[in-house]
Structures are given as structure tokens and as C-alpha cells.
Design an enzyme around this catalytic site. Structure first.
Site, PDB file in Angstrom:
ATOM      1  CB  CYS A  81       1.629 -35.555   6.774  1.00 52.82           C
ATOM      2  SG  CYS A  81       0.604 -34.642   5.635  1.00 52.82           S
ATOM      3  CG  HIS A 252      -2.984 -35.801   4.827  1.00 50.22           C
ATOM      4  ND1 HIS A 252      -2.693 -36.291   3.583  1.00 50.22           N
ATOM      5  CD2 HIS A 252      -2.904 -36.855   5.665  1.00 50.22           C
ATOM      6  CE1 HIS A 252      -2.456 -37.597   3.668  1.00 50.22           C
ATOM      7  NE2 HIS A 252      -2.585 -37.948   4.923  1.00 50.22           N
ATOM      8  CG  ASN A 284      -2.689 -35.187  -0.015  1.00 52.93           C
ATOM      9  OD1 ASN A 284      -1.860 -35.307   0.870  1.00 52.93           O
ATOM     10  ND2 ASN A 284      -3.733 -35.975  -0.127  1.00 52.93           N
TER      11      ASN A 284
END
Length: 640
Positions: A81, A252, A284
Site C-alpha cells: 500500500c 493504509h 486511498n
């Protein structure tokens, strides 16, 4: 910036592509083959992976579909991520992604010239002080004809999957990208320096002054082409991917895609109103799961903003993973921010330019303490000064200094079990104005970094004019490793490594003599100087055997604080050290007095307050004022 890009593993992109076209074959990279070794460095492989070229995944493959956007990316199975967030930030900066993806138009598929396609791509990354050109083939890992790692919204867009493959090649395999650091990827994309900020520790949610200062710095970084990321720390494994009630996800890394002051209100009145809101737009990498609090896509707060302002901000009502938050809420819900400055060293720019010093060094071990360079942090006082030492100068009355130390990347050595970073950091000491040799005793600590086992450690500090020594160390002694030191200042800092412990013996030493004594003179200040209507604009000069050190001018005071030090390696022990005080004037400087210092090594009175004397009078006659001097002398030239 890219005048000298080094081919990674000596693979020349142009030559390889030319050879493939000549032989009418698609490139197969022997250094990163389509095998499990390129996927994993440990553990059992998962489902059967098939490596496919883009043409085998879709009909009409493209590097880009309708341009490049931070909306393009989605994270795959590997826990990278952090890398995808960095790519999202990169995609929002055309000037940056065009450097990472060079000559992209030439690399793009050309439907009109299918025979020109050779199945080869190349990308640029900044690696340990230099730009490298990484060559890959276009075979990508799939399961059920789906890309298993980073992929695009559009099934036929492949830029992010190919950039990820090149980055995985640098790391050794895809699995080595698991659990990395966004700060590292931002640096590798830009050649800049990343500054991590702990929002919780700094209490930015409650300290409005600090929060406003941080927002202004972020606004400056963003407006000058830098990259920013934000995240919420996952303390436990169970925390990873945990979704909070507000819609944010722990663990994240969110890409910051815009930073701006938003004007509230409608019509002409809003234009003249001063009320603005500090806001951040985030994305995101999963492409969904948005913030659902104030100023989320459908919240009523947007009614406070005019339609034209909303359009300018690109506000959309869709669950695309991108959303706005006030900076106050960012500081309340997020725990960490990473700012990556793209350092401007061009003198043609209208923005602030920096002078960069870049030096490679290493922590090495040796039985001889004089040659050992692995002494550990200041906790280990017996060996601390055995570490590498670097001297630099601040040449303005005060200057902002950026310092970054980076250890050689370790991800590619994970397969051999050597992939962990060392805990590293550095201390900065203000030293004598004329120091040329290594430090051997503690001096005033000007600043220090944290110690952490990350690839890079960064410090921003404001320091007054003077000379400084940086001592980069591992936390524990006895560790070895290479590092890169980068120092950024407003004017050239003359940064260099201190290699010698004391003056060297030369062929002239027997004729001219060799130092028998080292003396450090620290002039703290003066008091009661000769009166003048505006006070004295005084400075001091320390003289010893032809060497001299001069302080900055202290304006408008009869009680100046000079805080200037000099170090002298003395051959003529009977010749005293002279400290002179002068008053700076426009036409000619005025002599205010002087003192002589014998500075014997057996003089135990280290701090002296001495009356100023005339320099020409045979009889000692006091002049107005005293000077405070701290003296340290030793027959051991490695005592200071």
C-alpha cells in the site's frame, strides 16, 4: 538532473531493444525471469501464477489510457500500500512522473507499428545518490487472467503494473515490497528528501499554532512540486486494514493529492471575505472506503462553498477513494505525515534554491581505534568519536539546514537474510571556527536526530553562523554499513569529511617544528566596553602563531556575547595567544583592547575574566571593559 543515468546491472535499454527488433523477438529479462524467484524470497507460493504479456491479458494494451491520474491505481495482493500511495502522489505530478517514466511516448504501444514493439520497458529511480535506469520485460504475474499486484482501473492500462515490476526488480522480488515505507518510495521517485512527522507526538490536533505552521509548510511543499503521504499507525497485526467508524483505514498510506485554503461563502462577498479553511485532499490506494465525516463527498458542509469553488477543487460525489478533510481533522485522525521535498538546486528558479553537499561514507571496523569507524551512538562515550565525522559551515547570520542520512537499501538482500535496516541517526556539534581535524571530546550539541531502523533519517534545523561537525552513527557499536550524507544549505557549506586526527607529520616538520600543544580558546563575551552613543558594534579576533579566528559583529551593546571558539596547534609555547576586541566602524575599525593568554597545560583555571589592555603601552594600563575566556590546553593533540 538526468544527465548521468546509470544502467542498472549494466543493462542498456536502447541496445537491448535494438537487438530484439533486429531479431524480431520479444525481450525476456534474464535478471528478473518469469519464475517464482521473482515473486518470493521465502515461504510457499500461493495459487499457480501465470506470467503474461499485456497482449495476452487484453486486446488493446496501453501504457496510459486517457492520460495518467492518481485514480488509476489499485493495490494488489502484496502488502505494498505504501508503494501504491507513492505512485498515486507521483501520478499527480507530470514533471515528476515523466522523469520516472522516460520518453513515454516512445515506450507506448503503437497500433500502426506492431512490429516495432519489443516487449521491453525502462524506468528511472533514484538509488543511493544516483539515478538508475531499470530495464524490464513486459511479462506480468496473473491469476485467472487478472493482474495480482498493482493494477489500473482500466483493464488495458499498464503503466502502474510496469513501474511496480521495475521497482520489484530493484528490491529483488515482489515479496520484498511487502511492508515498506512510503518515504522511501517518494525519495526513489524524486531524488528529494522525506521528512516524517508524528502528528500524535507533536500534539498537532490540539496545538493550533503548530498545526498552522505545519499546514503552511505542507502548502509550500505541495506548491513547489513535492509529494505528501498520510497514514494511521496500526499498532497490532489485528489493526492492519481495520476500518474506523469515520471510514478511514488503519495501516493504509493515503496519498495527499491537493493542499489548499478553501474560500467559504458565495458570490462577491465571499471573494472579499478573509475566512478560509485549511483543507487536504487524500486518496486511498484501494480506490474506495472514503472518509465519511465533515466535508466528505455528500456532506452538507459543501453548501458553504460556492459552485465555482467546488468545481475548481474537483469535488465529486462518488466512492472513488478520493476525499477532502479539514487539516484539523487530518491531525486528529491521522498519526503520521510524510513530506517529500523536491529540492530545488536550480539558480534560474524564482523559488528558494538550495546548495547540496552529497558524500558517501561507511561504518567500518578496525582493531586500531584511530581507524575504527563503527563506534555507536553517544551512549558509548569510549568509542563515539571513532565514527565518521563531517564538517560544514553556516555562512549566514542564521540559516535553515536540511540534513539527511540514508543507509544503502537492504531489500534486495532479504533473500540472504540480510534485509533489515540498522538503527541509525546523527548528532551535530558547533565547533571552533578554524577546526580542520577530527573531534575527540564533547562540544556544544547544536541538534540531533532520532535513532530509528528506517532507510533514511532526516532533520531540519535552524543554526547560527559558524562551523559544525556531523557525526552519523549506528545506535550500537560494532555494526558495519554504507551510508549517504546529504546536507542542504542556502549558500555552499564546504561540507567535507574529517579524516585526520591531528596535523600530519611532513618533510617540513623536522625543519619548521611540529606542534607540542593544542589549545582551545572560547571567548564567551565582554562587559563594560568603551561607551558610545549607540553602544559598541564589537567583534573579537583570536590570534596564535599566524592563525586567527574572528567573531561576528555584535551590534549596539557594551556587553556582547561572542560565543566564538578557535583551536590552535602550537609550536612556540612561549608565544602567548592574543585576544583583541574591536569596534566596527564605517571608515576604520577602532581598537578597544586586548589580552594575552599563556594557556599552559597545567593552568587549572580554565575560565578567565580579564581586563582589556592597550597594545602599545610598555606599562600595563587597563582600558574600559573585560573579556571572559575559557581555555583548554593539552600536550595530547587528540585531547580536544
Amino acid at each position: 538532473m538526468f544527465s548521468c543515468v546509470k544502467p542498472y546491472e549494466d543493462q542498456n535499454y536502447s541496445a537491448l531493444r535494438r537487438d530484439c527488433r533486429r531479431r524480431k523477438v520479444l525481450f525476456e529479462d534474464p535478471l528478473f525471469p518469469a519464475t517464482d524467484d521473482s515473486l518470493y524470497y521465502k515461504g510457499t507460493p500461493g495459487p499457480a501464477v501465470r506470467w503474461k504479456r499485456p497482449k495476452g491479458i487484453c486486446e488493446d494494451p496501453r501504457l496510459f489510457v486517457d492520460g495518467i491520474s492518481s485514480h488509476d491505481l489499485h493495490q494488489g495482493q502484496v502488502g505494498n500500500c505504501w508503494f501504491v500511495a507513492a505512485c498515486s502522489s507521483l501520478a499527480s505530478r507530470e514533471s515528476l512522473w515523466q522523469k520516472v517514466i522516460p520518453d513515454w511516448k516512445e515506450q507506448e504501444w503503437d497500433p500502426e507499428k506492431p512490429n516495432a514493439y519489443a516487449g521491453i520497458f525502462h524506468f528511472h529511480f533514484w538509488r543511493f545518490g544516483e539515478w538508475v535506469d531499470v530495464v524490464i520485460d513486459d511479462r506480468l504475474p496473473t491469476v485467472n487472467n487478472q493482474l495480482i499486484y498493482c493494477h489500473s482501473n482500466s483493464r488495458n492500462e499498464f503503466w502502474c503494473a510496469l513501474v511496480e515490476k521495475a521497482y520489484a526488480k530493484l528490491a529483488g522480488c515482489y515479496q520484498a515490497l511487502d511492508g515498506g515505507n512510503t518515504a522511501d518510495a517518494l525519495v526513489d521517485f524524486t531524488g528529494g528528501v522525506s521528512e516524517p512527522i508524528d502528528l500524535t507526538e507533536g500534539d498537532f490536533a490540539n496545538d493550533e499554532t503548530k498545526r498552522n505552521q505545519l499546514f503552511e509548510r505542507m502548502l509550500k511543499v505541495h506548491s513547489r512540486g513535492g509529494l505528501i503521504s498520510a497514514s494511521i499507525k496500526a499498532v497490532t497485526a489485528a489493526d492492519m486494514e481495520a476500518r474506523l467508524a469515520c471510514g478511514l483505514v488503519k495501516g493504509h498510506a493515503y496519498a495527499v493529492t491537493d493542499v489548499r485554503k478553501v474560500r467559504l461563502g458565495h458570490g462577491l462577498l465571499a471573494f472579499f471575505k478573509s475566512e478560509k479553511l485549511d483543507m487536504i485532499r487524500l486518496r486511498n490506494p484501494w480506490g474506495e472506503r472514503e472518509w465519511n465525516g465533515p466535508w466528505s463527498d455528500t456532506s452538507e458542509e459543501w453548501q458553504k462553498v460556492s459552485k465555482s469553488e467546488r468545481e475548481k477543487m474537483g469535488v465529486t460525489v462518488q466512492d472513488d477513494g478520493e476525499f477532502w478533510m479539514t487539516f484539523e481533522d487530518v491531525c486528529r485522525y491521522f498519526t503520521d505525515i510524510i513530506k517529500c521535498r523536491v529540492i530545488n538546486t536550480s539558480h534560474l528558479s524564482i523559488h528558494k534554491t538550495w546548495e547540496e553537499a552529497r558524500l558517501h561514507g561507511a561504518w567500518t571496523l578496525h582493531e586500531d581505534p584511530r581507524q575504527n569507524r563503527g563506534g555507536g551512538c553517544i551512549n558509548h562515550k569510549d568509542t563515539f568519536f571513532q565514527n565518521p565525522q563531517y564538517i560544514f559551515e553556516v555562512k549566514k547570520p542564521e540559516d535553515e539546514v536540511l540534513i539527511c542520512i540514508q543507509q544503502r537499501p537492504k531489500r534486495s538482500t532479504r533473500r540472504e537474510g540480510k534485509g533489515e535496516n540498522l538503527a541509525i541517526g546523527f548528532d551535530i556539534y558547533k565547533v571552533e571556527e578554524n577546526r580542520q581535524y577530527r573531534m575527540h571530546s564533547l562540544q556544544h550539541k547544536a541538534a540531533s536526530s532520532i535513532y530509528i531502523n528506517s532507510r533514511s533519517v532526516f532533520l531540519r534545523t535552524d543554526q547560527p553562523e559558524g562551523r559544525y561537525v556531523i557525526i552519523p552513527t549506528t545506535f550500537e557499536p560494532g555494526h558495519t554499513g554504507e551510508f549517504l550524507l546529504r546536507v542542504f544549505t542556502d549558500v555552499p557549506s564546504n561540507c567535507r569529511e574529517l579524516r585526520l586526527d591531528e596535523p600530519p607529520h611532513t618533510c617540513w616538520s623536522s625543519l619548521c617544528g611540529y606542534p607540542q600543544l593544542v589549545t582551545q580558546v572560547h571567548v564567551l563575551g565582554a562587559a563594560g566596553l568603551k561607551d558610545s552613543p549607540t553602544g559598541a558594534n564589537s567583534y573579537v579576533i583570536i590570534k596564535c602563531e599566524g592563525d586567527k579566528v574572528r567573531s561576528a559583529v555584535q551590534k549596539g551593546t557594551s556587553t556582547p556575547e561572542y560565543n566564538v571558539k578557535g583551536i590552535f596547534y602550537r609550536k612556540k609555547l612561549s608565544q602567548p595567544i592574543t585576544v583583541q576586541v574591536w569596534n566596527h566602524r564605517v571608515l576604520k575599525d577602532e581598537f578597544l583592547g586586548q589580552v594575552h593568554l599563556k594557556a599552559d597545560p597545567d593552568n587549572l583555571q580554565a575560565l578567565h575574566t580579564l581586563h582589556l589592555r592597550d597594545r602599545n603601552s610598555r606599562q600595563p594600563s587597563n582600558l574600559p571593559g573585560t573579556v571572559a575566556v575559557h581555555i583548554l590546553s593539552s600536550t595530547s593533540l587528540m585531547a580536544v
